[in-house]
Design a protein around this motif. Sequence first.
Motif, PDB file in Angstrom:
ATOM      1  N   ASP A 164       0.824  -1.212   0.000  1.00 43.85           N
ATOM      2  CA  ASP A 164       0.000   0.000   0.000  1.00 43.85           C
ATOM      3  C   ASP A 164       0.858   1.263   0.000  1.00 43.85           C
ATOM      4  O   ASP A 164       0.450   2.291  -0.550  1.00 43.85           O
ATOM      5  CB  ASP A 164      -0.878   0.042   1.265  1.00 43.85           C
ATOM      6  N   GLU A 165       2.023   1.198   0.660  1.00 47.42           N
ATOM      7  CA  GLU A 165       2.839   2.410   0.829  1.00 47.42           C
ATOM      8  C   GLU A 165       3.402   2.920  -0.493  1.00 47.42           C
ATOM      9  O   GLU A 165       3.710   4.109  -0.617  1.00 47.42           O
ATOM     10  CB  GLU A 165       3.956   2.163   1.855  1.00 47.42           C
ATOM     11  N   ILE A 166       3.548   2.024  -1.470  1.00 53.98           N
ATOM     12  CA  ILE A 166       4.021   2.467  -2.793  1.00 53.98           C
ATOM     13  C   ILE A 166       2.858   3.130  -3.541  1.00 53.98           C
ATOM     14  O   ILE A 166       3.009   4.169  -4.178  1.00 53.98           O
ATOM     15  CB  ILE A 166       4.553   1.269  -3.612  1.00 53.98           C
ATOM     16  N   LEU A 167       1.675   2.537  -3.444  1.00 58.28           N
ATOM     17  CA  LEU A 167       0.507   3.043  -4.184  1.00 58.28           C
ATOM     18  C   LEU A 167      -0.060   4.317  -3.564  1.00 58.28           C
ATOM     19  O   LEU A 167      -0.787   5.065  -4.235  1.00 58.28           O
ATOM     20  CB  LEU A 167      -0.578   1.967  -4.262  1.00 58.28           C
ATOM     21  N   SER A 168       0.233   4.567  -2.280  1.00 59.67           N
ATOM     22  CA  SER A 168      -0.233   5.814  -1.665  1.00 59.67           C
ATOM     23  C   SER A 168       0.764   6.940  -1.901  1.00 59.67           C
ATOM     24  O   SER A 168       0.483   8.098  -1.610  1.00 59.67           O
ATOM     25  CB  SER A 168      -0.437   5.629  -0.162  1.00 59.67           C
ATOM     26  N   GLY A 169       1.931   6.604  -2.403  1.00 59.18           N
ATOM     27  CA  GLY A 169       2.970   7.613  -2.614  1.00 59.18           C
ATOM     28  C   GLY A 169       3.800   7.880  -1.363  1.00 59.18           C
ATOM     29  O   GLY A 169       4.718   8.689  -1.388  1.00 59.18           O
ATOM     30  N   ARG A 170       3.488   7.196  -0.250  1.00 60.06           N
ATOM     31  CA  ARG A 170       4.246   7.416   0.976  1.00 60.06           C
ATOM     32  C   ARG A 170       5.716   7.039   0.804  1.00 60.06           C
ATOM     33  O   ARG A 170       6.614   7.700   1.291  1.00 60.06           O
ATOM     34  CB  ARG A 170       3.641   6.578   2.110  1.00 60.06           C
ATOM     35  N   THR A 171       5.951   5.927   0.121  1.00 55.67           N
ATOM     36  CA  THR A 171       7.304   5.407  -0.049  1.00 55.67           C
ATOM     37  C   THR A 171       7.658   5.375  -1.527  1.00 55.67           C
ATOM     38  O   THR A 171       6.870   4.876  -2.336  1.00 55.67           O
ATOM     39  CB  THR A 171       7.390   3.973   0.524  1.00 55.67           C
ATOM     40  N   GLU A 172       8.814   5.913  -1.876  1.00 58.58           N
ATOM     41  CA  GLU A 172       9.266   5.849  -3.262  1.00 58.58           C
ATOM     42  C   GLU A 172       9.981   4.526  -3.472  1.00 58.58           C
ATOM     43  O   GLU A 172      10.930   4.214  -2.769  1.00 58.58           O
ATOM     44  CB  GLU A 172      10.192   7.032  -3.549  1.00 58.58           C
ATOM     45  N   ASP A 173       9.500   3.751  -4.449  1.00 58.94           N
ATOM     46  CA  ASP A 173      10.099   2.443  -4.698  1.00 58.94           C
ATOM     47  C   ASP A 173      11.569   2.551  -5.100  1.00 58.94           C
ATOM     48  O   ASP A 173      11.936   3.391  -5.914  1.00 58.94           O
ATOM     49  CB  ASP A 173       9.359   1.726  -5.831  1.00 58.94           C
TER      50      ASP A 173
END
Lengths: 258, 258
Positions: free
Chosen positions: A22-31
């Motif tokens: 979820d953190e990648i799709l929410s933009g919280r974490t940059e892959d």
Amino acid sequence: MSPEDRLDERRTWTAALLVIGDEILSGRTEDKNIAQVAHWLDTQGVRLREVRVVPDDQAAIVSAVNWLRPNHDYLFTTGGIGPTHDDITIESIAAAFDVPVIIHPEARRILEEYYRDRPQGLTEARLRMARVPSGAELIPNQASGAPGVKMGNVYILAGVPNIARTMLEALDGALEGGQPMASVTIRAFAAESDVADLLKAVQDAHPGTQIGSYPFYRSGMFGADFVVRSDEGAKADAAAAALRERLAEAGVSTGEAD
Amino acid sequence: MSPEDRLDERRTWTAALLVIGDEILSGRTEDKNIAQVAHWLDTQGVRLREVRVVPDDQAAIVSAVNWLRPNHDYLFTTGGIGPTHDDITIESIAAAFDVPVIIHPEARRILEEYYRDRPQGLTEARLRMARVPSGAELIPNQASGAPGVKMGNVYILAGVPNIARTMLEALDGALEGGQPMASVTIRAFAAESDVADLLKAVQDAHPGTQIGSYPFYRSGMFGADFVVRSDEGAKADAAAAALRERLAEAGVSTGEAD
């Protein structure tokens, strides 16, 4: 060498990557894993052909895994193998293979050792990190305790980039693969639109090569990196030489990329 | 407000993102668009549900576009709309919609203006950037000449991150959407495996919320950011308050995330 071996040598090995979180799709974490898995696969002679990012949702993971694993030699996943309730990669991949989740005895031993001197020791939550789909093997983790998991042609890595990296290092040389892609980069100090025709002409004259054009604008100058790729080093070199010559004829100065 | 409007207000709007480019799959370029598109969509009240990365290959693009566009309210694409031969996004999306590629008169006018005072003016290669699938509209580009393209529910953006960003800014408020996801982040100075049970208990006691756990190790300390998300701000706040209380009871110190 038998004719079959020769055929195999020319075979292109491919992989897909499934990024789970979820953190990648929410933009919280940059892959950071797509680029590092891509690089590493190339050094192993395997081409990354497709990436998908899905949420922490079992149906989405199962559907992606069962689409990707039969369509590629290898499927890598990152993320969702920690101790908390939102880490559902293991049970999802077990569901994709239709096998139960078990505690892997060697993973349990590794975690017992890792948590021996820490408060609470190997709690039930921490033991979640010893779970694997039945039939799986472990991938060593030099960075922290919990191992990665190999199930069939699926390689299940951590989401934290430096842990994923040590798992990839542990797999160095373990995959069957071909040759790394040969690649030559020419940095040209011209707008790519000025030399688009010339690029296409060189590529068309050199079958088996691909020329990518990646523009940049830096210190007030337009430029582009032209990346010549081929499965065969000699073809990439020949196309790159031809491209340098055509660029020089067109009055475009070139240099080496960073 | 009619009952239908009220229903619509609660509807969740979703999007997918298709990243197009060999350079991402080879590891040459680290993607920056997933995070920025995800962030921007959230501000528009739209949830990014799925991302795919495919090579500069028409069959791969067509297949992904035709899978993703009917399954989401919106599909965004990045990459492949420049002037060179490897920029094949426009013809691929035209093929996906089964319509011809045309020169958009307004895009031609913008490019004529942009290249008026540059050497060679609007060359044939540069005119490639005025091509759109028949029936498409333009998305303004404040960073460079060539516009983005909207075709049905597909929003075709540049691959260069700062150009993609200005195209997103031009679309601010243009999409129908719901509320941005409410999110509260609690930074806890404990290993996530120490509090995994407590996290799950709080989430289970607060239907309509999701708690993500993102561990870190910094300055010699284990910690984790716990991100409480909900479609409703009040629910996220209530779950976050309960989580802070439970963490305090467990003797875990908490703070604000960066």
